[in-house]
Design a protein around this motif. Sequence first.
Motif, PDB file in Angstrom:
ATOM      1  N   PRO A 412      40.098  29.530  39.734  1.00  0.00           N
ATOM      2  CA  PRO A 412      40.011  30.378  38.804  1.00  0.00           C
ATOM      3  C   PRO A 412      38.747  31.207  38.681  1.00  0.00           C
ATOM      4  CG  PRO A 412      40.302  29.117  37.792  1.00  0.00           C
ATOM      5  CD  PRO A 412      39.597  28.190  39.044  1.00  0.00           C
ATOM      6  N   LEU A 413      38.470  32.242  38.413  1.00  0.00           N
ATOM      7  CA  LEU A 413      37.191  33.094  38.372  1.00  0.00           C
ATOM      8  C   LEU A 413      36.363  32.497  36.777  1.00  0.00           C
ATOM      9  CD1 LEU A 413      35.736  34.105  40.630  1.00  0.00           C
ATOM     10  CD2 LEU A 413      36.184  36.687  40.023  1.00  0.00           C
ATOM     11  N   ILE A 414      35.613  31.943  36.774  1.00  0.00           N
ATOM     12  CA  ILE A 414      35.340  31.742  35.130  1.00  0.00           C
ATOM     13  C   ILE A 414      33.744  31.405  35.208  1.00  0.00           C
ATOM     14  CG2 ILE A 414      35.406  29.497  33.792  1.00  0.00           C
ATOM     15  CD1 ILE A 414      37.364  27.966  34.271  1.00  0.00           C
ATOM     16  N   GLU A 415      33.424  32.487  33.805  1.00  0.00           N
ATOM     17  CA  GLU A 415      31.960  32.487  33.025  1.00  0.00           C
ATOM     18  C   GLU A 415      31.472  32.087  32.553  1.00  0.00           C
ATOM     19  OE1 GLU A 415      31.079  36.513  31.932  1.00  0.00           O
ATOM     20  OE2 GLU A 415      28.817  36.115  32.822  1.00  0.00           O
ATOM     21  N   HIS A 419      22.323  30.348  33.228  1.00  0.00           N
ATOM     22  CA  HIS A 419      21.803  31.246  34.567  1.00  0.00           C
ATOM     23  C   HIS A 419      20.840  31.207  35.361  1.00  0.00           C
ATOM     24  CE1 HIS A 419      20.572  33.130  30.815  1.00  0.00           C
ATOM     25  NE2 HIS A 419      20.682  32.515  29.804  1.00  0.00           N
ATOM     26  N   PRO A 421      22.489  30.764  39.071  1.00  0.00           N
ATOM     27  CA  PRO A 421      23.956  31.745  39.377  1.00  0.00           C
ATOM     28  C   PRO A 421      24.574  30.882  40.097  1.00  0.00           C
ATOM     29  CG  PRO A 421      21.742  33.052  39.927  1.00  0.00           C
ATOM     30  CD  PRO A 421      21.293  31.288  39.904  1.00  0.00           C
ATOM     31  N   ALA A 424      26.133  28.647  38.091  1.00  0.00           N
ATOM     32  CA  ALA A 424      27.394  29.406  37.022  1.00  0.00           C
ATOM     33  C   ALA A 424      28.668  30.386  37.390  1.00  0.00           C
ATOM     34  CB  ALA A 424      27.285  30.683  36.764  1.00  0.00           C
ATOM     35  N   VAL A 425      29.067  29.672  38.867  1.00  0.00           N
ATOM     36  CA  VAL A 425      30.172  30.312  39.496  1.00  0.00           C
ATOM     37  C   VAL A 425      31.501  28.588  39.788  1.00  0.00           C
ATOM     38  CG1 VAL A 425      29.612  31.466  40.759  1.00  0.00           C
ATOM     39  CG2 VAL A 425      28.617  29.581  41.853  1.00  0.00           C
ATOM     40  N   ALA A 433      31.134  31.757  29.089  1.00  0.00           N
ATOM     41  CA  ALA A 433      30.608  32.291  28.652  1.00  0.00           C
ATOM     42  C   ALA A 433      30.647  33.239  27.060  1.00  0.00           C
ATOM     43  CB  ALA A 433      29.819  32.967  29.806  1.00  0.00           C
ATOM     44  N   GLU A 438      26.331  40.294  30.926  1.00  0.00           N
ATOM     45  CA  GLU A 438      25.346  39.954  31.413  1.00  0.00           C
ATOM     46  C   GLU A 438      24.734  41.758  31.694  1.00  0.00           C
ATOM     47  OE1 GLU A 438      23.013  36.883  32.464  1.00  0.00           O
ATOM     48  OE2 GLU A 438      21.862  38.915  32.716  1.00  0.00           O
ATOM     49  N   ARG A 442      23.962  41.911  38.520  1.00  0.00           N
ATOM     50  CA  ARG A 442      23.963  40.674  39.465  1.00  0.00           C
ATOM     51  C   ARG A 442      25.004  41.299  40.371  1.00  0.00           C
ATOM     52  NH1 ARG A 442      20.135  38.901  37.410  1.00  0.00           N
ATOM     53  NH2 ARG A 442      20.552  37.455  36.105  1.00  0.00           N
ATOM     54  N   TRP A 445      28.762  38.729  44.946  1.00  0.00           N
ATOM     55  CA  TRP A 445      29.060  37.432  46.443  1.00  0.00           C
ATOM     56  C   TRP A 445      27.806  36.529  46.189  1.00  0.00           C
ATOM     57  CZ3 TRP A 445      33.497  37.050  47.111  1.00  0.00           C
ATOM     58  CH2 TRP A 445      34.347  38.690  47.634  1.00  0.00           C
ATOM     59  N   LEU A 446      28.187  35.376  46.190  1.00  0.00           N
ATOM     60  CA  LEU A 446      26.774  34.420  45.557  1.00  0.00           C
ATOM     61  C   LEU A 446      26.943  33.583  47.320  1.00  0.00           C
ATOM     62  CD1 LEU A 446      25.712  32.640  42.377  1.00  0.00           C
ATOM     63  CD2 LEU A 446      25.192  34.488  44.137  1.00  0.00           C
ATOM     64  N   ALA A 448      26.509  31.128  49.870  1.00  0.00           N
ATOM     65  CA  ALA A 448      26.958  29.530  49.137  1.00  0.00           C
ATOM     66  C   ALA A 448      25.598  28.550  49.424  1.00  0.00           C
ATOM     67  CB  ALA A 448      27.799  27.839  49.407  1.00  0.00           C
TER      68      ALA A 448
ATOM     69  N   ALA B  86      31.845  34.967  50.682  1.00  0.00           N
ATOM     70  CA  ALA B  86      31.321  34.621  49.545  1.00  0.00           C
ATOM     71  C   ALA B  86      32.221  33.492  48.121  1.00  0.00           C
ATOM     72  CB  ALA B  86      30.335  34.950  49.500  1.00  0.00           C
ATOM     73  N   MET B  87      31.224  33.251  47.725  1.00  0.00           N
ATOM     74  CA  MET B  87      31.465  32.816  45.841  1.00  0.00           C
ATOM     75  C   MET B  87      31.287  34.214  44.805  1.00  0.00           C
ATOM     76  SD  MET B  87      30.155  29.246  45.052  1.00  0.00           S
ATOM     77  CE  MET B  87      28.188  29.680  45.752  1.00  0.00           C
ATOM     78  N   TYR B  89      30.953  36.357  42.139  1.00  0.00           N
ATOM     79  CA  TYR B  89      29.892  35.734  41.108  1.00  0.00           C
ATOM     80  C   TYR B  89      30.220  36.422  39.533  1.00  0.00           C
ATOM     81  CZ  TYR B  89      25.449  35.167  38.282  1.00  0.00           C
ATOM     82  OH  TYR B  89      24.236  34.927  38.198  1.00  0.00           O
ATOM     83  N   PRO B  90      31.215  35.112  38.495  1.00  0.00           N
ATOM     84  CA  PRO B  90      31.764  35.912  37.700  1.00  0.00           C
ATOM     85  C   PRO B  90      31.196  36.630  36.833  1.00  0.00           C
ATOM     86  CG  PRO B  90      32.118  33.225  37.601  1.00  0.00           C
ATOM     87  CD  PRO B  90      31.193  34.365  38.692  1.00  0.00           C
ATOM     88  N   ALA B  92      28.954  39.405  37.427  1.00  0.00           N
ATOM     89  CA  ALA B  92      28.993  40.406  38.017  1.00  0.00           C
ATOM     90  C   ALA B  92      30.842  40.664  37.723  1.00  0.00           C
ATOM     91  CB  ALA B  92      28.609  40.774  39.488  1.00  0.00           C
ATOM     92  N   LEU B 100      38.562  38.363  33.639  1.00  0.00           N
ATOM     93  CA  LEU B 100      38.585  37.310  34.692  1.00  0.00           C
ATOM     94  C   LEU B 100      39.730  36.084  34.625  1.00  0.00           C
ATOM     95  CD1 LEU B 100      34.806  36.727  34.561  1.00  0.00           C
ATOM     96  CD2 LEU B 100      35.519  38.133  35.858  1.00  0.00           C
ATOM     97  N   CYS B 103      42.175  36.847  37.421  1.00  0.00           N
ATOM     98  CA  CYS B 103      40.866  36.740  39.106  1.00  0.00           C
ATOM     99  C   CYS B 103      41.948  35.468  39.207  1.00  0.00           C
ATOM    100  CB  CYS B 103      39.845  36.885  38.954  1.00  0.00           C
ATOM    101  SG  CYS B 103      39.850  38.489  38.025  1.00  0.00           S
ATOM    102  N   HIS B 104      41.737  35.694  40.769  1.00  0.00           N
ATOM    103  CA  HIS B 104      41.787  34.044  41.076  1.00  0.00           C
ATOM    104  C   HIS B 104      41.619  33.789  43.355  1.00  0.00           C
ATOM    105  CE1 HIS B 104      45.388  32.470  38.109  1.00  0.00           C
ATOM    106  NE2 HIS B 104      44.875  33.678  38.096  1.00  0.00           N
TER     107      HIS B 104
END
Lengths: 510, 203
Positions: A412-415, A419, A421, A424-425, A433, A438, A442, A445-446, A448, B86-87, B89-90, B92, B100, B103-104
């Motif tokens: 899942p996408l969880i915030e 702080h 980064p 946070a993922v 959150a 924010e 930001r 994409w992060l 890894a 890439a991962m 970033y929630p 953003a 969210l 989103c999966h």
Amino acid sequence: MRWICLLFPRLALEGALRRRADPEAPFALTDGPPQRQIIRAANAAARTRGVRPGQALGFAEALFMAPLSKAPEAAPGRFRVPVAAPGRFKAPEAAPEKGAGFESSQRLETAAYESALVERWRHRLAAWAYGYSAQVSLHYPHALVFEVASGFSLFGPWPNLEARLRRELDELGFSHRLVIAPNPAAARVLVNAHDGMAVDDAGLESALGALRLERAGLAREEVETLKRSGFRYLGELFALPRSALARRFGASVMRHLGELRGEWPLALDLYRPSTRFSRRFEFDRPVHAVASLAFPLKRLLQELGLFLIGQDAGVERFRLTLELEDRSPQYVDIGLLRVQRDPDTLLTLTRAHLERVRLEGPVMALELGAEQVSDYTPLRRELLDGPARQAQAWTELHQRLVARLGASALKPLIEHREHRPEAAVLAAAGPRAGETLERRRRPGWLVAEPQRCEAEITRLLAGPERIESGWWDGDDVRRDYYLAEWHDGRHAWVWRQPGQPGLYLHGWFG
Amino acid sequence: MNELESLIDSRQVWRVQSDVDEPRDRVEATGHAALDSVLPGGGWPRSAVSELLSNGTGSGELALLWPLLARLTAAAEPVVLISPPAMPYPAAWRGAGLTLSQCHWLDVTGREALWATEQCLRAGCCAAVVAWLPQADARAMRRLQVAAASGETLAFVSRPVGRLEEASPVSLRLRLHRHGEAEILKCRGGWAPVKRIAFGGGG
């Protein structure tokens, strides 16, 4: 509680007929030692020719050698159905001679009676009944009892359910009698004398009372004793004071009468379905063409469909084992795109698979095995539409993805309120959150693992922004983040540790 | 006019825009007015694959898709990202207006990613599927196009610019250029405009 008792008077014969390509052709089950085989049961076509249980096999076969004119009258044309394959147990001298006045294409097919086969069929029927009730018992021989009161809300009132049960049994090809009564013992004895009877609590005693003692499920010597005392019907026993009854005829009669009236609880061993499916079909003679597998395949898939309905499940993959005459078995694995249970759909899909298969040799037996069943949700668009169907389809998809890829692949996408980064993922990293957004920019994409990147960067566009956190868990971070332009014009998120050289790529603005 | 009709009948000439007047409900607005105005029907083709060719992660694909995904997830419809580069970033993604909880993302690679994309498309329960499939060849793309049509699902497949020369059976092909510009390479049912379209965002 409402219990149905189903009695199958011709289970062995009908079970054997299901395996035959032409169930209308004369057929009989035989029993006894090889030299002195007698007929145990015969189908309609054989009975019209005079075959009866108890006859010697030779006599029954002789009936088929007699001129047709002397045979009992039967529907014209019925005997002309050609017989697909000669029976394995047929005596060679019984082959009909060709000539005027003789029906040369007609002969009596026979098979040996096998109690194991009957038992298998009883279990299959129990699996079928399991689709209607969780309380199914094979306690009584030749019969099946199951509780259905809890199913009335689902299957509708009794006449509807009765019609449905009978229709399904007719489709399966099993003649039957059925009775519904408040307890299983009463249902079992009433089915001896009735078919289609529905008894409730109020009518139970009078219905039982009208039964003759021979049909009341008592032991033979008990019946003899009672008859010698002048009793003929169950009702006469119910009229006696209980103490006198117990004194004169003993505890076991008392117990049986108590069970019939529902006063003694009857502990039934309940049927538990197995979770794997495996059925075999043996051919009388080796099969050389894939096309000849179609008939047994259809039967096996029908049984699979029944099994799956009983389990309230479907299959996603199963295996066909083709046992070959002179080498090791050939396997055909069939995987489906979605969980199925409808026999027709399965047949279509399996046929499509088989078209690509080349037989490695003559096939002696076909086995269908499903190691594992999967949750099945029928897609009924007319019932479930809109959001409900959508949600169901989503659950189904979710399960399928997780089943193949593992639970950790679907994220899942969880915030998180965090702080750093990278933290946070991570799933379950900490508290979620709040509603505050924010505000600083930001990246979507992060990366890894941050990588050294200053050679790729043409200029820094914004920054620095200090992120300093995590000193409490030993993974403290102190970085200055910049928005940087990559050499090909893309925007990257990079950091440098204060007072140290080197930029590290940590994300991309999409 | 009759001569034109006979030419059309003899298949010497055919209408490029015969089915350009797609009903509006067969498309999803992109959320970028400039892009909507040039796409046939006025948006992303539904029940089809749109292919995005880019130089790599961060070429503006998020700025391009976020308005659509924000609208879909706000309507409580699930969106699946498959093997993203890439991962996500929630912070953003939420900042871009996405819900969210809808989103999966699937962290898979190789053949499994192709399988998962096809499953998600066929299931017909995802509002949109966005997949990064550098490994997908023309055959795989055709399979996905069929899957998207059968599941009536909006699909985006991102592939590297290196695939530019390959024929692709998808309905819409876009190439992402620097400074947030998109070049339409192919769009079924319409002319591909020569001019690049600026949609903002990206590098």
